[in-house]
Motif scaffolding. Structure first.
Motif, PDB file in Angstrom:
ATOM      1  N   GLN A   1      -6.608 -18.998 -42.254  1.00  0.00           N
ATOM      2  CA  GLN A   1      -5.850 -18.101 -43.294  1.00  0.00           C
ATOM      3  C   GLN A   1      -6.205 -16.938 -44.861  1.00  0.00           C
ATOM      4  OE1 GLN A   1      -3.011 -20.720 -43.661  1.00  0.00           O
ATOM      5  NE2 GLN A   1      -1.614 -20.682 -42.132  1.00  0.00           N
ATOM      6  N   MET A   2      -6.531 -18.195 -45.016  1.00  0.00           N
ATOM      7  CA  MET A   2      -7.370 -17.056 -46.248  1.00  0.00           C
ATOM      8  C   MET A   2      -8.657 -15.857 -45.327  1.00  0.00           C
ATOM      9  SD  MET A   2      -8.617 -19.702 -49.352  1.00  0.00           S
ATOM     10  CE  MET A   2      -8.275 -21.367 -48.360  1.00  0.00           C
ATOM     11  N   LEU A   3      -9.339 -16.080 -44.698  1.00  0.00           N
ATOM     12  CA  LEU A   3     -10.308 -15.850 -43.508  1.00  0.00           C
ATOM     13  C   LEU A   3      -9.481 -13.987 -43.470  1.00  0.00           C
ATOM     14  CD1 LEU A   3     -12.597 -17.438 -41.290  1.00  0.00           C
ATOM     15  CD2 LEU A   3     -13.742 -15.549 -43.518  1.00  0.00           C
ATOM     16  N   ASP A   4      -7.934 -14.440 -43.024  1.00  0.00           N
ATOM     17  CA  ASP A   4      -7.819 -13.343 -42.293  1.00  0.00           C
ATOM     18  C   ASP A   4      -6.842 -12.446 -43.837  1.00  0.00           C
ATOM     19  OD1 ASP A   4      -6.684 -12.768 -39.485  1.00  0.00           O
ATOM     20  OD2 ASP A   4      -4.951 -12.848 -40.485  1.00  0.00           O
ATOM     21  N   LEU A   5      -6.598 -12.842 -45.127  1.00  0.00           N
ATOM     22  CA  LEU A   5      -6.649 -12.510 -46.277  1.00  0.00           C
ATOM     23  C   LEU A   5      -7.753 -11.482 -46.393  1.00  0.00           C
ATOM     24  CD1 LEU A   5      -4.188 -14.602 -47.742  1.00  0.00           C
ATOM     25  CD2 LEU A   5      -3.564 -12.275 -46.929  1.00  0.00           C
ATOM     26  N   HIS A   6      -8.826 -12.019 -46.301  1.00  0.00           N
ATOM     27  CA  HIS A   6     -10.369 -11.314 -46.800  1.00  0.00           C
ATOM     28  C   HIS A   6     -10.569 -10.265 -45.748  1.00  0.00           C
ATOM     29  CE1 HIS A   6     -13.820 -10.087 -48.528  1.00  0.00           C
ATOM     30  NE2 HIS A   6     -14.573 -10.989 -48.271  1.00  0.00           N
ATOM     31  N   ARG A   7     -10.022 -10.014 -44.832  1.00  0.00           N
ATOM     32  CA  ARG A   7     -10.615  -9.295 -43.820  1.00  0.00           C
ATOM     33  C   ARG A   7      -9.656  -8.149 -43.740  1.00  0.00           C
ATOM     34  NH1 ARG A   7     -12.473 -13.249 -39.454  1.00  0.00           N
ATOM     35  NH2 ARG A   7     -14.171 -13.913 -38.886  1.00  0.00           N
ATOM     36  N   PHE A   8      -8.328  -8.295 -43.675  1.00  0.00           N
ATOM     37  CA  PHE A   8      -7.441  -7.104 -43.308  1.00  0.00           C
ATOM     38  C   PHE A   8      -6.160  -6.386 -44.725  1.00  0.00           C
ATOM     39  CE2 PHE A   8      -7.263  -9.741 -39.615  1.00  0.00           C
ATOM     40  CZ  PHE A   8      -8.587  -8.352 -38.615  1.00  0.00           C
ATOM     41  N   ASP A   9      -6.632  -7.625 -45.973  1.00  0.00           N
ATOM     42  CA  ASP A   9      -5.699  -7.364 -46.999  1.00  0.00           C
ATOM     43  C   ASP A   9      -6.863  -6.047 -47.639  1.00  0.00           C
ATOM     44  OD1 ASP A   9      -3.045  -8.044 -48.263  1.00  0.00           O
ATOM     45  OD2 ASP A   9      -4.157  -8.099 -49.900  1.00  0.00           O
ATOM     46  N   ASN A  10      -5.676  -5.248 -48.654  1.00  0.00           N
ATOM     47  CA  ASN A  10      -5.863  -4.887 -49.486  1.00  0.00           C
ATOM     48  C   ASN A  10      -6.535  -3.319 -48.706  1.00  0.00           C
ATOM     49  OD1 ASN A  10      -4.747  -5.484 -51.500  1.00  0.00           O
ATOM     50  ND2 ASN A  10      -6.911  -6.359 -51.873  1.00  0.00           N
ATOM     51  N   SER A  11      -6.564  -2.151 -47.602  1.00  0.00           N
ATOM     52  CA  SER A  11      -6.728  -1.017 -46.634  1.00  0.00           C
ATOM     53  C   SER A  11      -6.280  -0.261 -46.700  1.00  0.00           C
ATOM     54  CB  SER A  11      -7.270  -1.605 -45.275  1.00  0.00           C
ATOM     55  OG  SER A  11      -8.582  -0.692 -45.065  1.00  0.00           O
ATOM     56  N   ALA A  12      -6.504   0.921 -46.625  1.00  0.00           N
ATOM     57  CA  ALA A  12      -5.557   1.624 -45.964  1.00  0.00           C
ATOM     58  C   ALA A  12      -5.888   1.766 -44.605  1.00  0.00           C
ATOM     59  CB  ALA A  12      -5.541   3.424 -47.004  1.00  0.00           C
ATOM     60  N   GLU A  13      -6.644   1.294 -44.366  1.00  0.00           N
ATOM     61  CA  GLU A  13      -7.293   1.871 -42.831  1.00  0.00           C
ATOM     62  C   GLU A  13      -6.628   0.881 -41.991  1.00  0.00           C
ATOM     63  OE1 GLU A  13     -11.609   2.718 -42.444  1.00  0.00           O
ATOM     64  OE2 GLU A  13     -11.442   4.557 -43.821  1.00  0.00           O
ATOM     65  N   VAL A  14      -6.998   0.868 -40.954  1.00  0.00           N
ATOM     66  CA  VAL A  14      -6.793  -0.342 -39.406  1.00  0.00           C
ATOM     67  C   VAL A  14      -8.035  -1.191 -39.407  1.00  0.00           C
ATOM     68  CG1 VAL A  14      -6.299  -1.246 -37.270  1.00  0.00           C
ATOM     69  CG2 VAL A  14      -5.189   1.432 -39.176  1.00  0.00           C
ATOM     70  N   ARG A  15      -8.057  -2.279 -39.881  1.00  0.00           N
ATOM     71  CA  ARG A  15      -9.368  -2.789 -40.116  1.00  0.00           C
ATOM     72  C   ARG A  15      -9.527  -3.565 -38.266  1.00  0.00           C
ATOM     73  NH1 ARG A  15     -10.701  -5.041 -45.282  1.00  0.00           N
ATOM     74  NH2 ARG A  15     -11.025  -3.352 -47.101  1.00  0.00           N
ATOM     75  N   ALA A  16     -10.538  -3.867 -37.718  1.00  0.00           N
ATOM     76  CA  ALA A  16     -10.943  -4.661 -36.750  1.00  0.00           C
ATOM     77  C   ALA A  16     -11.595  -5.803 -36.643  1.00  0.00           C
ATOM     78  CB  ALA A  16     -11.498  -3.932 -35.321  1.00  0.00           C
ATOM     79  N   LEU A  17     -11.698  -7.093 -36.998  1.00  0.00           N
ATOM     80  CA  LEU A  17     -13.097  -7.548 -35.666  1.00  0.00           C
ATOM     81  C   LEU A  17     -13.989  -6.835 -35.921  1.00  0.00           C
ATOM     82  CD1 LEU A  17     -10.962 -11.419 -35.506  1.00  0.00           C
ATOM     83  CD2 LEU A  17     -11.390  -9.873 -37.390  1.00  0.00           C
ATOM     84  N   GLN A  18     -15.257  -8.067 -35.931  1.00  0.00           N
ATOM     85  CA  GLN A  18     -16.764  -7.006 -36.022  1.00  0.00           C
ATOM     86  C   GLN A  18     -16.728  -7.503 -33.989  1.00  0.00           C
ATOM     87  OE1 GLN A  18     -18.258  -4.695 -37.386  1.00  0.00           O
ATOM     88  NE2 GLN A  18     -16.266  -4.880 -38.587  1.00  0.00           N
ATOM     89  N   THR A  19     -17.003  -8.670 -34.090  1.00  0.00           N
ATOM     90  CA  THR A  19     -17.223  -9.345 -32.604  1.00  0.00           C
ATOM     91  C   THR A  19     -15.910 -10.227 -31.968  1.00  0.00           C
ATOM     92  OG1 THR A  19     -18.544 -10.789 -33.516  1.00  0.00           O
ATOM     93  CG2 THR A  19     -19.388  -9.271 -33.696  1.00  0.00           C
ATOM     94  N   ALA A  20     -16.726 -10.547 -30.653  1.00  0.00           N
ATOM     95  CA  ALA A  20     -15.491 -12.139 -29.439  1.00  0.00           C
ATOM     96  C   ALA A  20     -16.021 -13.469 -30.463  1.00  0.00           C
ATOM     97  CB  ALA A  20     -15.919 -11.859 -28.069  1.00  0.00           C
ATOM     98  N   ALA A  21     -17.269 -13.180 -31.402  1.00  0.00           N
ATOM     99  CA  ALA A  21     -16.835 -14.301 -31.950  1.00  0.00           C
ATOM    100  C   ALA A  21     -16.287 -14.605 -33.126  1.00  0.00           C
ATOM    101  CB  ALA A  21     -18.454 -14.617 -32.068  1.00  0.00           C
ATOM    102  N   ASP A  22     -15.852 -13.689 -33.962  1.00  0.00           N
ATOM    103  CA  ASP A  22     -15.058 -13.559 -34.902  1.00  0.00           C
ATOM    104  C   ASP A  22     -13.850 -13.773 -34.594  1.00  0.00           C
ATOM    105  OD1 ASP A  22     -16.615 -13.160 -37.217  1.00  0.00           O
ATOM    106  OD2 ASP A  22     -16.485 -10.615 -36.210  1.00  0.00           O
ATOM    107  N   LEU A  23     -13.089 -12.815 -33.010  1.00  0.00           N
ATOM    108  CA  LEU A  23     -11.470 -13.138 -32.557  1.00  0.00           C
ATOM    109  C   LEU A  23     -12.229 -15.583 -31.886  1.00  0.00           C
ATOM    110  CD1 LEU A  23      -9.468 -13.338 -32.060  1.00  0.00           C
ATOM    111  CD2 LEU A  23      -9.956 -11.533 -29.839  1.00  0.00           C
ATOM    112  N   ASP A  24     -12.554 -15.692 -31.628  1.00  0.00           N
ATOM    113  CA  ASP A  24     -12.701 -17.259 -30.907  1.00  0.00           C
ATOM    114  C   ASP A  24     -12.416 -18.145 -32.522  1.00  0.00           C
ATOM    115  OD1 ASP A  24     -13.487 -16.916 -28.479  1.00  0.00           O
ATOM    116  OD2 ASP A  24     -14.705 -16.589 -28.865  1.00  0.00           O
ATOM    117  N   GLU A  25     -13.644 -17.346 -33.876  1.00  0.00           N
ATOM    118  CA  GLU A  25     -13.281 -18.487 -34.494  1.00  0.00           C
ATOM    119  C   GLU A  25     -11.954 -18.150 -35.333  1.00  0.00           C
ATOM    120  OE1 GLU A  25     -15.851 -18.811 -38.704  1.00  0.00           O
ATOM    121  OE2 GLU A  25     -15.220 -16.244 -38.437  1.00  0.00           O
TER     122      GLU A  25
END
Length: 363
Positions: A161-185
């Protein structure tokens, strides 16, 4: 393993020591005076489908699984309180995690989370946050091995959950995970470890839990949990994108000439990626079915198979919706879920009947 993670299913050497296991159970949360209300009224209010599912379980499994779910749902509620800045939510999650791990006092944790309570629009979630003190007391009074497993799985879930907040919070743009490994993680941290947690508890508390060895069951349980979470990602893709989150890998999007912000306006071009991840989710459900088939206890088999049946039906509805799934709320009707539950009960979770339901609903 409703939808519903982690390091620490005590191994099967407890299988031959049922006297000690019963003693641990007597020392567990069932002796805590508020445990019954937490695992019934409050659990039912925040997730009726999960509540119905764990009612299949033998009593010695119900308490630790219900408590782990309530704590995970509490951390998730804190993480999702968007009216509070992401940095504050991160601090609250860290404090909440420390409280669950026994590294911070219950009073300090409750005070830290108190400001989140009035911001919950959902009354059930307000009640859940107000029940945090009781959940932490229940955890403290839970038997040592179960408490260790609950803490281990919650440590992974809150990390996700904290990784999720770090990756997606406080951005005016739509952000994506970088790789399939990130989604698996991500799917492992918030759900795959739950499959491991479930497996460890079952091997500890049930005689002859399954016909496969623990390592094989742990692997299947992990992949099953990841598949279930992937279905959540697929089902919620449209709403996540509108909130600025894209769980689909950026390198795959580039391969079809899309940016994350273009998916909603060009859903047809996105379908090849969506379909690949649907196939991976289906593979996870097949692992869940394999897992359930080797379970000897019929009640545990029913509780384990039900999420796979609901998941298979969800995938079928998503396939039928096609590109429009990004703009619709696709969900299995409650009536269908109730029918599955009744069928499992009436047929005593027959393996043949479970397979028949799965093969029918996945089409």
């Amino acid at each position: 393993m409703p939808a519903l993670d982690d390091d620490h299913l005590a191994s099967s050497n407890c299988l031959g020591r049922h006297r000690r296991c019963r003693l641990q159970h007597l020392m567990s949360g069932r002796s805590y005076p508020h445990a019954r209300a937490l695992r019934t009224t409050i659990l039912r209010s925040v997730s009726r489908s999960f509540y119905l599912s764990i009612r299949f379980l033998p009593s010695q499994l119900r308490d630790p699984i219900a408590l782990a779910y309530l704590l995970a749902r509490t951390t998730d509620t804190v993480a999702d309180t968007t009216r509070i800045p992401g940095t504050v939510r991160m601090e609250a999650l860290k404090m909440l995690s420390d409280g669950i791990q026994g590294k911070a006092s219950r009073e300090v944790v409750i005070n830290h989370v108190a400001s989140f309570v009035p911001l919950q629009e959902n009354a059930a979630e307000r009640t859940l946050l107000n029940s945090l003190s009781d959940c932490l007391k229940w955890l403290e009074q839970t038997g040592g091995a179960d408490r260790g497993d609950i803490r281990a799985v919650l440590e992974k879930i809150t990390h996700g959950q904290m990784l999720d907040l770090h990756r997606f919070d406080n951005s005016a743009e739509v952000r994506a995970l970088q790789t399939a490994a990130d989604l698996d993680e991500y799917t492992y941290l918030v759900a795959g470890c739950v499959g491991e947690f479930w497996t460890r508890l079952c091997f500890r508390h049930l005689r002859d839990f399954a016909s496969l060895i623990p390592d094989e069951m742990l692997s299947l349980g992990r992949r099953y949990g990841m598949g279930l979470q992937l279905i959540n990602v697929l089902r919620d893709a449209g709403s996540d994108l509108r909130a600025g989150r894209c769980y689909f890998p950026e390198d795959e999007l580039r391969g079809v000439g899309l940016g994350a912000a273009q998916i909603l306006s060009q859903p047809d071009r996105f379908q090849s990626i969506y379909q690949r991840w649907m196939e991976k989710a289906q593979d996870g459900l097949e692992c869940g079915m394999q897992y359930s088939r080797v379970i000897r206890n019929r009640r545990v088999r029913a509780a384990t198979a039900l999420p796979a049946l609901i998941g298979a039906r969800t995938l079928a509805l998503l396939r039928q919706a096609g590109a429009s799934a990004l703009h619709r709320n696709v969900k299995v009707p409650r009536g269908e879920v109730r029918t599955m539950i009744v069928t499992l009960a009436v047929t005593l979770a027959s393996r043949a009947k479970i397979d028949a339901i799965f093969n029918r609903v996945k089409l």
